[in-house]
Design a protein around this motif. Structure first.
Motif, PDB file in Angstrom:
ATOM      1  N   ASN A 175       0.805  -1.202   0.000  1.00 43.78           N
ATOM      2  CA  ASN A 175       0.000   0.000   0.000  1.00 43.78           C
ATOM      3  C   ASN A 175       0.846   1.263   0.000  1.00 43.78           C
ATOM      4  OD1 ASN A 175       1.031   0.027   2.554  1.00 43.78           O
ATOM      5  ND2 ASN A 175      -0.912  -0.303   3.585  1.00 43.78           N
ATOM      6  N   GLY A 176       2.127   1.148  -0.241  1.00 45.37           N
ATOM      7  CA  GLY A 176       2.980   2.318  -0.282  1.00 45.37           C
ATOM      8  C   GLY A 176       3.608   2.648   1.058  1.00 45.37           C
ATOM      9  N   TYR A 177       3.229   1.917   2.104  1.00 45.04           N
ATOM     10  CA  TYR A 177       3.770   2.158   3.431  1.00 45.04           C
ATOM     11  C   TYR A 177       4.356   0.858   3.972  1.00 45.04           C
ATOM     12  CZ  TYR A 177       0.770   6.207   3.058  1.00 45.04           C
ATOM     13  OH  TYR A 177       0.155   7.346   2.624  1.00 45.04           O
ATOM     14  N   GLY A 178       5.473   0.931   4.638  1.00 42.66           N
ATOM     15  CA  GLY A 178       6.029  -0.246   5.288  1.00 42.66           C
ATOM     16  C   GLY A 178       6.553  -1.275   4.314  1.00 42.66           C
ATOM     17  N   ALA A 179       6.638  -2.509   4.789  1.00 42.79           N
ATOM     18  CA  ALA A 179       7.191  -3.598   3.990  1.00 42.79           C
ATOM     19  C   ALA A 179       6.234  -3.974   2.871  1.00 42.79           C
ATOM     20  CB  ALA A 179       7.444  -4.812   4.874  1.00 42.79           C
ATOM     21  N   PRO A 180       6.779  -4.256   1.702  1.00 48.25           N
ATOM     22  CA  PRO A 180       5.908  -4.652   0.596  1.00 48.25           C
ATOM     23  C   PRO A 180       5.291  -6.016   0.842  1.00 48.25           C
ATOM     24  CG  PRO A 180       8.212  -4.791  -0.056  1.00 48.25           C
ATOM     25  CD  PRO A 180       8.175  -4.216   1.323  1.00 48.25           C
ATOM     26  N   GLU A 181       4.112  -6.207   0.267  1.00 48.83           N
ATOM     27  CA  GLU A 181       3.449  -7.495   0.386  1.00 48.83           C
ATOM     28  C   GLU A 181       3.256  -8.070  -1.012  1.00 48.83           C
ATOM     29  OE1 GLU A 181      -1.145  -6.528   0.859  1.00 48.83           O
ATOM     30  OE2 GLU A 181       0.068  -5.402   2.269  1.00 48.83           O
ATOM     31  N   PRO A 182       3.346  -9.392  -1.153  1.00 53.18           N
ATOM     32  CA  PRO A 182       3.164  -9.996  -2.477  1.00 53.18           C
ATOM     33  C   PRO A 182       1.703  -9.906  -2.893  1.00 53.18           C
ATOM     34  CG  PRO A 182       3.393 -11.690  -0.814  1.00 53.18           C
ATOM     35  CD  PRO A 182       3.638 -10.368  -0.130  1.00 53.18           C
ATOM     36  N   PRO A 183       1.423 -10.030  -4.187  1.00 55.66           N
ATOM     37  CA  PRO A 183       0.026  -9.988  -4.618  1.00 55.66           C
ATOM     38  C   PRO A 183      -0.751 -11.170  -4.040  1.00 55.66           C
ATOM     39  CG  PRO A 183       1.468 -10.608  -6.443  1.00 55.66           C
ATOM     40  CD  PRO A 183       2.342 -10.239  -5.285  1.00 55.66           C
ATOM     41  N   ALA A 184      -2.006 -10.913  -3.689  1.00 53.68           N
ATOM     42  CA  ALA A 184      -2.846 -11.961  -3.121  1.00 53.68           C
ATOM     43  C   ALA A 184      -3.134 -13.009  -4.182  1.00 53.68           C
ATOM     44  CB  ALA A 184      -4.151 -11.351  -2.604  1.00 53.68           C
ATOM     45  N   SER A 185      -3.233 -14.240  -3.745  1.00 53.89           N
ATOM     46  CA  SER A 185      -3.584 -15.315  -4.667  1.00 53.89           C
ATOM     47  C   SER A 185      -5.038 -15.127  -5.056  1.00 53.89           C
ATOM     48  CB  SER A 185      -3.396 -16.658  -3.971  1.00 53.89           C
ATOM     49  OG  SER A 185      -3.867 -17.685  -4.798  1.00 53.89           O
ATOM     50  N   SER A 186      -5.271 -14.900  -6.328  1.00 47.91           N
ATOM     51  CA  SER A 186      -6.619 -14.579  -6.766  1.00 47.91           C
ATOM     52  C   SER A 186      -7.345 -15.781  -7.342  1.00 47.91           C
ATOM     53  CB  SER A 186      -6.569 -13.455  -7.791  1.00 47.91           C
ATOM     54  OG  SER A 186      -5.786 -13.865  -8.895  1.00 47.91           O
ATOM     55  N   GLY A 187      -6.664 -16.910  -7.528  1.00 43.59           N
ATOM     56  CA  GLY A 187      -7.322 -18.081  -8.093  1.00 43.59           C
ATOM     57  C   GLY A 187      -7.906 -17.754  -9.451  1.00 43.59           C
ATOM     58  N   ASN A 188      -9.209 -17.927  -9.591  1.00 47.21           N
ATOM     59  CA  ASN A 188      -9.887 -17.619 -10.842  1.00 47.21           C
ATOM     60  C   ASN A 188     -10.481 -16.218 -10.866  1.00 47.21           C
ATOM     61  OD1 ASN A 188      -9.290 -20.120 -11.909  1.00 47.21           O
ATOM     62  ND2 ASN A 188     -11.165 -21.060 -11.117  1.00 47.21           N
ATOM     63  N   ALA A 189     -10.270 -15.438  -9.825  1.00 41.97           N
ATOM     64  CA  ALA A 189     -10.828 -14.092  -9.764  1.00 41.97           C
ATOM     65  C   ALA A 189     -10.172 -13.201 -10.815  1.00 41.97           C
ATOM     66  CB  ALA A 189     -10.617 -13.501  -8.373  1.00 41.97           C
ATOM     67  N   ARG A 190     -10.974 -12.326 -11.398  1.00 46.87           N
ATOM     68  CA  ARG A 190     -10.457 -11.401 -12.398  1.00 46.87           C
ATOM     69  C   ARG A 190      -9.752 -10.247 -11.710  1.00 46.87           C
ATOM     70  NH1 ARG A 190     -15.645 -10.399 -16.060  1.00 46.87           N
ATOM     71  NH2 ARG A 190     -14.401  -8.616 -16.684  1.00 46.87           N
ATOM     72  N   LEU A 191      -8.653  -9.806 -12.306  1.00 46.53           N
ATOM     73  CA  LEU A 191      -7.902  -8.677 -11.774  1.00 46.53           C
ATOM     74  C   LEU A 191      -8.206  -7.436 -12.602  1.00 46.53           C
ATOM     75  CD1 LEU A 191      -4.425 -10.310 -11.093  1.00 46.53           C
ATOM     76  CD2 LEU A 191      -6.282  -9.882  -9.483  1.00 46.53           C
ATOM     77  N   TYR A 192      -8.258  -6.295 -11.924  1.00 49.92           N
ATOM     78  CA  TYR A 192      -8.557  -5.018 -12.557  1.00 49.92           C
ATOM     79  C   TYR A 192      -7.513  -4.002 -12.124  1.00 49.92           C
ATOM     80  CZ  TYR A 192     -13.021  -7.384 -12.985  1.00 49.92           C
ATOM     81  OH  TYR A 192     -13.987  -8.300 -13.254  1.00 49.92           O
ATOM     82  N   ARG A 193      -7.470  -2.890 -12.837  1.00 48.10           N
ATOM     83  CA  ARG A 193      -6.564  -1.792 -12.484  1.00 48.10           C
ATOM     84  C   ARG A 193      -7.376  -0.515 -12.372  1.00 48.10           C
ATOM     85  NH1 ARG A 193      -1.206  -1.583 -15.840  1.00 48.10           N
ATOM     86  NH2 ARG A 193      -0.513  -0.760 -13.867  1.00 48.10           N
ATOM     87  N   VAL A 194      -7.027   0.302 -11.390  1.00 45.23           N
ATOM     88  CA  VAL A 194      -7.682   1.588 -11.228  1.00 45.23           C
ATOM     89  C   VAL A 194      -6.657   2.594 -10.716  1.00 45.23           C
ATOM     90  CG1 VAL A 194      -8.493   1.170  -8.862  1.00 45.23           C
ATOM     91  CG2 VAL A 194      -9.717   2.793 -10.314  1.00 45.23           C
ATOM     92  N   ALA A 250     -16.495  -5.378 -14.109  1.00 39.74           N
ATOM     93  CA  ALA A 250     -16.716  -6.603 -13.334  1.00 39.74           C
ATOM     94  C   ALA A 250     -18.107  -7.183 -13.592  1.00 39.74           C
ATOM     95  CB  ALA A 250     -16.527  -6.318 -11.855  1.00 39.74           C
ATOM     96  N   ALA A 251     -19.065  -6.328 -13.919  1.00 37.61           N
ATOM     97  CA  ALA A 251     -20.423  -6.783 -14.160  1.00 37.61           C
ATOM     98  C   ALA A 251     -20.576  -7.453 -15.522  1.00 37.61           C
ATOM     99  CB  ALA A 251     -21.404  -5.617 -14.047  1.00 37.61           C
ATOM    100  N   GLN A 252     -19.634  -7.211 -16.416  1.00 36.68           N
ATOM    101  CA  GLN A 252     -19.706  -7.819 -17.749  1.00 36.68           C
ATOM    102  C   GLN A 252     -19.367  -9.301 -17.651  1.00 36.68           C
ATOM    103  OE1 GLN A 252     -17.042  -5.608 -20.242  1.00 36.68           O
ATOM    104  NE2 GLN A 252     -18.312  -3.783 -20.235  1.00 36.68           N
ATOM    105  N   PRO A 253     -20.066 -10.121 -18.410  1.00 33.76           N
ATOM    106  CA  PRO A 253     -19.768 -11.563 -18.382  1.00 33.76           C
ATOM    107  C   PRO A 253     -18.433 -11.878 -19.040  1.00 33.76           C
ATOM    108  CG  PRO A 253     -21.458 -11.081 -20.021  1.00 33.76           C
ATOM    109  CD  PRO A 253     -21.173  -9.810 -19.293  1.00 33.76           C
ATOM    110  N   GLY A 254     -17.808 -12.915 -18.533  1.00 36.15           N
ATOM    111  CA  GLY A 254     -16.619 -13.447 -19.186  1.00 36.15           C
ATOM    112  C   GLY A 254     -15.361 -12.881 -18.796  1.00 36.15           C
TER     113      GLY A 254
END
Length: 106
Positions: free
Chosen positions: A13-32, A102-106
């Motif tokens: 989050n920009g503060y402290g020690a970095p954390e690895p990306p969470a395991s998302s499994g089949n979840a879709r990833l987005y950028r904002v 996220a609301a779009q299918p697929g």
């Protein structure tokens, strides 16, 4: 979730020690891209950060950034009073676009 600022890329989050990306499994990833405004009487600072994560992670991050902006963004005169509403609007629009994706299918 990961974030990147400018040309650099990192995790956390920009503060402290970095954390690895969470395991998302089949979840879709987005950028904002979210804007954080910090003000201290005569000094106001904007920080633009691109976050990558699942919808739930990005919503939690957006809530945190919104709380920061509402508590610390508007104190600077005059730019805190100008940039804070702009950042709140821009962040809401970015999150709305992610929710639409996220609301779009697929």
């Amino acid at each position: 979730m990961s974030d990147s600022q400018g040309a650099g890329h990192g995790y956390g989050n920009g503060y402290g020690a970095p954390e690895p990306p969470a395991s998302s499994g089949n979840a879709r990833l987005y950028r904002v891209k979210l804007t954080k405004v910090s003000s201290f009487i005569i000094m106001t600072q904007q920080r633009h950060t691109v976050y990558t994560g699942t919808l739930e992670q990005l919503e939690a991050t957006a809530r945190s950034v919104r709380t920061h902006n509402l508590l610390l963004g508007w104190w600077g005169i005059p730019f805190g009073l100008i940039w804070t509403p702009m950042a709140l609007s821009r962040n809401a629009k970015g999150l709305r676009q992610v929710r639409e994706l996220a609301a779009q299918p697929g």
